[in-house]
Scaffold this active site. Structure first.
Site, PDB file in Angstrom:
ATOM      1  N   ARG A  93     -13.978   3.197   4.577  1.00 13.20           N
ATOM      2  CA  ARG A  93     -13.072   1.988   4.655  1.00 13.20           C
ATOM      3  C   ARG A  93     -11.581   3.098   4.671  1.00 13.20           C
ATOM      4  NH1 ARG A  93     -11.890  -0.706  -0.230  1.00 13.20           N
ATOM      5  NH2 ARG A  93     -10.236   0.713  -0.686  1.00 13.20           N
ATOM      6  N   HIS A 147     -15.509   3.492 -14.989  1.00 13.06           N
ATOM      7  CA  HIS A 147     -15.291   2.833 -13.977  1.00 13.06           C
ATOM      8  C   HIS A 147     -16.551   2.077 -13.691  1.00 13.06           C
ATOM      9  CE1 HIS A 147     -14.695   2.541  -9.372  1.00 13.06           C
ATOM     10  NE2 HIS A 147     -13.424   1.940  -9.977  1.00 13.06           N
ATOM     11  N   ASN A 172       0.964  -1.267   0.066  1.00 15.87           N
ATOM     12  CA  ASN A 172       0.045   0.088  -0.127  1.00 15.87           C
ATOM     13  C   ASN A 172       0.857   1.252   0.009  1.00 15.87           C
ATOM     14  OD1 ASN A 172      -2.348  -1.351   0.103  1.00 15.87           O
ATOM     15  ND2 ASN A 172      -2.918  -0.944   2.123  1.00 15.87           N
ATOM     16  N   TYR A 191     -12.982  -9.368  -1.975  1.00 11.50           N
ATOM     17  CA  TYR A 191     -13.500  -8.151  -1.867  1.00 11.50           C
ATOM     18  C   TYR A 191     -14.789  -8.351  -1.366  1.00 11.50           C
ATOM     19  CZ  TYR A 191      -9.790  -5.552  -4.805  1.00 11.50           C
ATOM     20  OH  TYR A 191      -8.651  -5.292  -5.428  1.00 11.50           O
TER      21      TYR A 191
END
Length: 726
Positions: free
Chosen positions: A597, A468, A76, A501
């Protein structure tokens, strides 16, 4: 994401970061709201990654999962530097940067990011050394150093080095005849200083650790029953005499460089978008350095050489204990030791898709025609729902056309294969492939070409916008009438990440939704300009306006004494216009619950600004990825799911789509999801008025609070057993 590279695995907790955003919101400060009401987005993102690190620190979590969270934190942070920090530096150097949403100068933001990143990287290294590694040792998984090995082990390692590692190593000297070599981004390297014993002259060399080698080399079985590994750079460091025969090894240290690896394509100037993007991908590895990680024992002479040659500032040097590149812990996290991982969860088939008769063949079109179906992955199977939907559509002789968006998908994607099968069967197939999906550009270009060869109509969306939205439309002929079957989701059409996910998806035979999608696909593939949709909110033209309108309705209802409420679940919220509207709603008395999140630029709980706003964050074994927008609407709820976060890129520079949920059962299910996330009995992080996040994982008696994801797993399994429908 089939390669299981650190960037791919990082998506377990976070998807790709967006390009550096300039303030493009439509917020207008009318003077009724105080200054200083936003939180800095970069520091908020680092706070999110700190929450990931807290999971790695949690000793109640199985040890291989803790190692995985350490790896996620590392990759990350790599992506954060490659994209966000690099973008900020680029804009500072070109003079394009503007003050941030909190009024800071970009250079001040960069300094604040560096300060916090240094603290977090040191904490990350300490967690590995002082907690995770000892617990791995206690679990019979040892990460050894050369000093730990006996003579027998060293002899066997010598054989591994000579046969499997030495042939692929390429030491590069640095002298007047050999300029300082290019250091590729994220590569692990050894800096080596040697001396010629005959002349006494000292020389410098760089040795790149080849990326095809395992990060941790497994040691031969010594009969102890232990799984033993050694970092590959430690193994190489202790064989430098083989690489520099006759030379005296003075110093050797590990280092790692992070570069700007964003790509920037001017679509208005590029006649062939794919060719232009391929060129930029090749150039990606030549981006300027933005971070230098070194081991804490590096001598000043070597450090000075690296800083000078890489043009790195002192602020950009991160001195850490070995080993560097803890993203390599993904390798250990994949060890097959179920007792050291989360208990296995097998997704169930949605009860709405199960055949009504025993041993009957599932008819997915009949199931969808009977009722809207709300899917909740990974608790409910992607392969027996969305994947089956597209595979059955490809094989069904009554299906005439399939239209789909593809943003990210796996390398061996059954979704892509289904589209190819459909085209080869003579159906009309349209695939909108977003080739600008960061770090998936090469894979998406490959799939686009494969689809084109099979006869699929491949398009790349609208100039200047990323597509997207997650949409699939099937047109089927039934008794002489064309019927639409649609899927609108919150996540990518990727069977692999669908197991990691948390996402929602709607399967519907609604003619209203089908016509909306038909118009939207026409807009994406042609020149149509659609101004109105029935059940969709679509960016960039209408999504922000539609959400602001509904927030204002809740605000007015509260002022009029009517019941009101707003509940939103997202990855990130940054858009100032939306945030200011939520502040005004709070001031009017509207209760606002946010489940975020990642990044949150809104400050909750401040008197006179946001005392009616609560913010929670849920992290766990699955990536919380679904986006839900719920408005009470005086008892007639307006609830949407879809692909968009509340960020400038989503609302202004992407094609996004939300679909309104109408089934009473589905509305209840989503409301219960919010109840669970916001409950004080559920483990979560709370955003305080001070802007800090506080973890709430135990009650006043010290007992662990409920894990939201475990609760949902059990609920959905029980629902299937009871035959209940949602």
């Amino acid at each position: 994401m089939d390669s299981e590279s650190p960037i791919d695995d990082a998506s377990v907790v976070t998807d790709s970061l967006d390009e550096y955003d300039v303030d493009e919101s439509s917020s207008v400060d009318d003077g009724t709201l105080p200054s200083g009401r936003y939180l800095d987005r970069e520091l908020s993102w680092l706070a999110f990654n700190q929450r990931v690190l807290e999971l790695a620190e949690d000793q109640t979590i199985p040890i291989l999962e803790r190692a995985n969270f350490l790896a996620i934190f590392a990759s990350n942070l790599d992506e954060f530097f490659m994209v966000r920090v690099a973008g900020l530096k680029r804009r500072i150097s070109t003079g394009l940067a503007v003050p941030t949403n909190i009024g800071w100068a970009p250079a001040d933001v960069l300094a604040g990011v560096a300060q916090l990143a240094h603290v977090l990287q040191e904490r990350h290294a300490n967690v590995f050394r002082e907690s995770v590694k000892p617990t791995l040792d206690a679990s019979s998984i040892h990460i050894e150093t050369w000093a730990d090995l006996g003579e027998t082990d060293r002899e066997r390692i010598d054989e591994i080095f000579a046969g499997q590692i030495f042939p692929v190593l390429m030491p590069l000297a640095v002298d007047p005849a050999h300029p300082f070599p290019y250091i590729s981004g994220l590569s692990l390297n050894l800096s080596i200083r040697v001396r010629n014993p005959k002349t006494g002259k000292e020389e410098f060399a760089r040795l790149k650790v080849p990326s095809m080698l395992p990060r941790f080399v497994q040691l031969p079985n010594d009969g102890s029953g232990l799984l033993r590994f050694i970092p590959v750079e430690d193994l190489i460091s202790n064989h430098l005499g083989d690489l520099f025969p006759g030379m005296e090894i003075l110093e050797h240290h590990e280092f790692r460089v992070t570069r700007n690896e964003d790509v920037d394509v001017d679509e208005d100037e590029s006649e062939n978008l794919i060719q232009a993007l391929e060129k930029q991908i090749l150039n990606r590895r030549f981006g300027p350095p933005i971070r230098l990680e070194i081991t804490d024992d590096m001598d000043e002479v070597t450090l000075g050489l690296l800083v000078r040659e890489l043009a790195i500032t002192e602020q950009e040097v991160y001195r850490l204990p070995a080993p560097l590149d803890l993203g390599g812990l993904f390798q250990l996290a994949r060890i097959d030791r179920p007792a050291l991982k989360y208990p296995r969860n097998v997704p169930t088939t949605s009860v709405s898709l199960l055949p009504t008769e025993p041993n009957a063949v599932p008819d997915i079109f009949a199931s969808i025609a009977a009722q809207d179906i709300l899917l909740h992955h990974p608790y409910e199977s992607f392969s027996t729902s969305v994947q089956s939907f597209l595979e059955q559509a490809a094989a069904d002789p009554h299906v005439l056309a399939i239209k789909q968006t593809l943003y990210r998908t796996s390398g061996d994607s059954p979704i892509v294969e289904a589209l190819i099968d459909a085209a080869e069967a003579g159906k009309a197939v349209l695939a909108l492939v977003e080739i600008k999906a960061r770090f998936d550009e090469t894979a998406n270009i490959s799939w686009a070409r494969k689809l084109e060869k099979a006869g699929v109509h491949v398009v790349y969306g609208l100039v200047g916008l990323k597509t997207h939205c997650k949409l699939a439309l099937v047109v089927r002929q039934e008794q002489g009438v064309l019927r639409h079957y649609s899927h609108i989701g919150t996540g990518n059409y990727n069977p692999k990440t669908s197991r990691l996910y948390e996402d929602l998806g709607l399967l519907t035979a609604s003619d209203e939704v089908g016509k909306d999608l038909t118009r939207l696909f026409n807009e994406l593939s042609g020149y149509a300009i659609e101004k109105k949709f029935k059940r969709l909110l679509v960016a960039p033209l209408h999504l922000r306006k539609g959400l602001l309108k509904r927030i204002r309705t809740e605000t007015q209802n509260a002022k009029s004494g009517l019941p009101s409420g707003i509940r939103i679940k997202l990855n990130s919220i940054v858009d100032e216009a939306i945030i200011d509207a939520l502040y005004r709603a709070s001031n009017a008395g509207v209760p606002v619950d946010l489940v975020i999140r990642g990044i949150c630029s809104l400050t909750p709980g401040q008197e006179g600004l946001s005392e009616n706003i609560r913010v929670r964050s849920v992290l766990g074994r699955y990536l919380e990825h679904s986006r839900i927008f719920s408005f009470y609407n005086a008892g007639d709820p307006q609830v949407f799911i879809g692909s968009a976060d509340l960020m400038h890129r989503n609302l202004d520079r992407r094609v996004e789509a939300l679909v309104r949920i109408t089934s009473e059962n589905h509305l209840i299910e989503l409301d219960e999801l919010f109840d669970l996330a916001m409950s004080e009995e559920t483990a979560s992080w709370w955003l305080e008025p001070s802007g800090t996040w506080t973890r709430h994982s135990r009650n006043d008696d010290g007992e662990p609070l409920a894990d939201m994801q475990n609760v949902l797993m059990k609920e959905i399994v029980n629902r299937k057993r009871s035959g209940g429908l949602r």
